[in-house]
Design a protein around this motif. Sequence first.
Motif, short mmCIF file in Angstrom:
data_model
loop_
_atom_site.label_atom_id
_atom_site.label_comp_id
_atom_site.label_asym_id
_atom_site.label_seq_id
_atom_site.Cartn_x
_atom_site.Cartn_y
_atom_site.Cartn_z
N SER A 29 -9.71 2.19 -1.18
CA SER A 29 -10.33 3.40 -1.73
C SER A 29 -9.61 4.66 -1.27
O SER A 29 -9.78 5.72 -1.86
CB SER A 29 -11.81 3.45 -1.35
OG SER A 29 -11.92 3.33 0.05
N GLU A 30 -8.78 4.54 -0.23
CA GLU A 30 -7.99 5.69 0.22
C GLU A 30 -6.66 5.79 -0.52
O GLU A 30 -5.84 6.67 -0.23
CB GLU A 30 -7.72 5.58 1.73
CG GLU A 30 -8.96 5.70 2.59
CD GLU A 30 -9.70 7.01 2.35
OE1 GLU A 30 -9.07 8.07 2.49
OE2 GLU A 30 -10.89 6.95 1.98
N GLY A 31 -6.42 4.88 -1.44
CA GLY A 31 -5.15 4.89 -2.16
C GLY A 31 -4.03 4.21 -1.40
O GLY A 31 -2.87 4.25 -1.82
N GLY A 32 -4.35 3.59 -0.26
CA GLY A 32 -3.34 2.83 0.49
C GLY A 32 -3.15 1.46 -0.14
O GLY A 32 -4.05 0.95 -0.82
N ILE A 33 -2.00 0.87 0.11
CA ILE A 33 -1.68 -0.40 -0.56
C ILE A 33 -2.18 -1.59 0.25
O ILE A 33 -1.73 -1.82 1.37
CB ILE A 33 -0.16 -0.50 -0.81
CG1 ILE A 33 0.30 0.66 -1.71
CG2 ILE A 33 0.19 -1.84 -1.45
CD1 ILE A 33 1.81 0.78 -1.85
N VAL A 34 -3.10 -2.33 -0.34
CA VAL A 34 -3.61 -3.56 0.29
C VAL A 34 -2.56 -4.66 0.16
O VAL A 34 -2.33 -5.44 1.07
CB VAL A 34 -4.93 -4.00 -0.37
CG1 VAL A 34 -5.43 -5.32 0.22
CG2 VAL A 34 -6.00 -2.91 -0.21
N ASP A 35 -1.90 -4.68 -1.01
CA ASP A 35 -0.84 -5.66 -1.24
C ASP A 35 -0.12 -5.30 -2.54
O ASP A 35 -0.66 -4.59 -3.38
CB ASP A 35 -1.42 -7.07 -1.36
CG ASP A 35 -0.40 -8.16 -1.02
OD1 ASP A 35 0.77 -7.80 -0.74
OD2 ASP A 35 -0.77 -9.34 -1.02
N ASP A 36 1.10 -5.79 -2.67
CA ASP A 36 1.74 -5.76 -3.99
C ASP A 36 1.69 -7.19 -4.53
O ASP A 36 1.57 -8.15 -3.76
CB ASP A 36 3.17 -5.19 -3.95
CG ASP A 36 4.14 -6.02 -3.12
OD1 ASP A 36 3.70 -6.71 -2.18
OD2 ASP A 36 5.35 -5.96 -3.40
N LEU A 37 1.70 -7.32 -5.84
CA LEU A 37 1.46 -8.64 -6.42
C LEU A 37 2.04 -8.74 -7.82
O LEU A 37 2.46 -7.73 -8.40
CB LEU A 37 -0.04 -8.94 -6.45
CG LEU A 37 -0.90 -8.20 -7.49
CD1 LEU A 37 -2.25 -8.90 -7.61
CD2 LEU A 37 -1.12 -6.75 -7.14
N THR A 67 0.19 3.39 3.07
CA THR A 67 1.17 4.03 2.18
C THR A 67 0.57 4.15 0.78
O THR A 67 -0.04 3.22 0.26
CB THR A 67 2.49 3.23 2.08
OG1 THR A 67 2.21 1.87 1.78
CG2 THR A 67 3.30 3.32 3.35
N ASN A 68 0.82 5.30 0.19
CA ASN A 68 0.36 5.57 -1.18
C ASN A 68 1.45 5.12 -2.14
O ASN A 68 2.63 5.39 -1.90
CB ASN A 68 0.11 7.08 -1.29
CG ASN A 68 -0.50 7.47 -2.61
OD1 ASN A 68 0.11 7.32 -3.66
ND2 ASN A 68 -1.71 7.98 -2.54
N PRO A 69 1.09 4.45 -3.23
CA PRO A 69 2.13 3.92 -4.13
C PRO A 69 3.12 4.99 -4.63
O PRO A 69 4.29 4.69 -4.86
CB PRO A 69 1.36 3.30 -5.29
CG PRO A 69 -0.08 3.59 -5.06
CD PRO A 69 -0.25 4.03 -3.66
N VAL A 114 16.61 0.81 3.91
CA VAL A 114 15.62 1.57 3.16
C VAL A 114 14.94 2.46 4.18
O VAL A 114 14.59 2.01 5.28
CB VAL A 114 14.61 0.64 2.46
CG1 VAL A 114 13.57 1.45 1.71
CG2 VAL A 114 15.34 -0.30 1.51
N ALA A 115 14.80 3.75 3.83
CA ALA A 115 14.24 4.71 4.77
C ALA A 115 13.05 5.41 4.14
O ALA A 115 13.10 5.80 2.97
CB ALA A 115 15.30 5.73 5.18
N PHE A 116 11.98 5.54 4.91
CA PHE A 116 10.78 6.25 4.46
C PHE A 116 10.84 7.62 5.14
O PHE A 116 10.64 7.73 6.34
CB PHE A 116 9.55 5.46 4.90
CG PHE A 116 8.25 5.96 4.31
CD1 PHE A 116 8.14 6.27 2.96
CD2 PHE A 116 7.12 6.10 5.11
CE1 PHE A 116 6.93 6.71 2.41
CE2 PHE A 116 5.92 6.54 4.57
CZ PHE A 116 5.83 6.86 3.23
N ILE A 117 11.17 8.64 4.34
CA ILE A 117 11.53 9.94 4.94
C ILE A 117 10.86 11.12 4.23
O ILE A 117 10.31 10.98 3.13
CB ILE A 117 13.06 10.15 4.90
CG1 ILE A 117 13.58 10.08 3.46
CG2 ILE A 117 13.78 9.16 5.79
CD1 ILE A 117 14.98 10.62 3.26
#
Lengths: 369, 128
Positions: free
Chosen positions: A90-98, A251-253, A332-335
């Motif tokens: 509900s916070e827009g965070g990723i539970v999983d990708d699928l 993380t938000n998509p 891959v960098a999260f910046i």
Amino acid sequence: MLKKTALNEEHRKIGGKMVDFGGWDLPVQYSGLMAEHTAVRNDCGIFDVSHMGEIMIEGNGSLDFVNFLTTNDASKLAIEQAQYSALCNSEGGIVDDLVVYRLGNEKFFLVVNASNTDKDFEHIKKTLQNYSGIKPSVKNLSTEFSQIAIQGRKAESILQNLTDTKLEEIKTYWCKEGKVLGSNAVIARTGYTGEDGFEIYIPWNDAPKIWNALLEVGKPVGLLPCGLGARDTLRLEMKYALYGHELNDSTNPLEVGLGWVTKLNKSGDFIGKDKIAALKESGTKKSLVGVKSLGRGIPRQGYEVYSSDQSKLIGNITSGTSSPSLKYPIGVAFIDKNFENVGTHLWVKVREDFHEFEVVKTPFYKKEQ
Amino acid sequence: MNYPNNFKYTKEHEWAELISSNQIRVGITDHAQSSLGDIVYLDLPKVGKELKAHDTFGVVESIKAVSDLYSPVSGKVALANTDLITDPGKINLNAHGEWLLVIESSDAKSQYDGLMNSDDYTNYVNSI
């Protein structure tokens, strides 16, 4: 006690180097990561990915429920079509990708990450409890399905020996239900390597006969059994996200390059939509970029990334390796989004030293035409 | 795997060879290279650097993993095989032939004698 796939003994018989992979006893490699990686890029490789989770959502209300659960627009799926998507909280965070496969009008087959299967299933059940629409049936079938990935340009011709289903009629990101060596199978033209190929979902105990038949048919044309090591370097060269590296519950998509599977305009609500829409409105602050080393330093998950003048910590490496295809270090960098442009020079702290990197276009690896 | 009798070994999977009364040649064992897989990166210390036994003297990385290198003995770096840095994959092909350092010490012999012999190392590898 480690969990074992139906192929555990087969892996041991052919010299698989077994490791604890999130609680599963799986081969990290057989003959060698480099050889396996190259086999997939040039010929073909097979992977035991039976640890992945499979969740079936079936019956009246399935489409609406799947659309409420996932970020992509499941109503766009034709029967036998597949879609990459995300489950958000509900916070827009990723539970999983699928990957969502539509097997029937109201029948959806969700393939999720092994380490998230229990979490995902709980999330789905809880969502269903509070769901106001028509409630479909939801089943965790992870222990009923083995999954084998057959990847590389020879995948079609090799797999065709084991099935009457006309594989050339299955387009990329489509699937068919059929038989493989007489076993019921979902045969999907999907994968995680950047190569053409298939992922087949088969009854748990039928995996060894199919695995061995693939080896027998494929070996003469260059097929190798491949471990999780090669699976990781192959996906990384494509900059495909890996949960626990690029993606996590916070993380938000939109910040990790999954905007293309986040359909804010689809009909109806979905979990996390408010928060994702709010971030879109206010503007994302972070970005997931591909970087390449201008020297020798190999980036690894967690290493700090600094601004062009080294003055400011701007993020972290989420995945990195020495690329087997390109022969140089990539990551891959999260910046901080201000540094996301291709060509920007950044610094990665490798142990005690700063190493110079450049933001590059991804995928890192592109097939020669 | 075959661990030569004329080498001594450490629990950190380095081998050592006494090449003169005050010089020891050092590399990583076949077990180490096999555990690492395809080696793609190597860092070695500069000649002249003083090392203590069990100190990290460099780093070796495979595609998957990062691993520190530990000095089997105390002494000064007399030679570093910097040619390997441009082609560290050679270590995978011949771990017991590709040396990394020569370490110099006046008590090289007694330090060397204190390391594990081939049988002990083989037993150790089989036990882990």
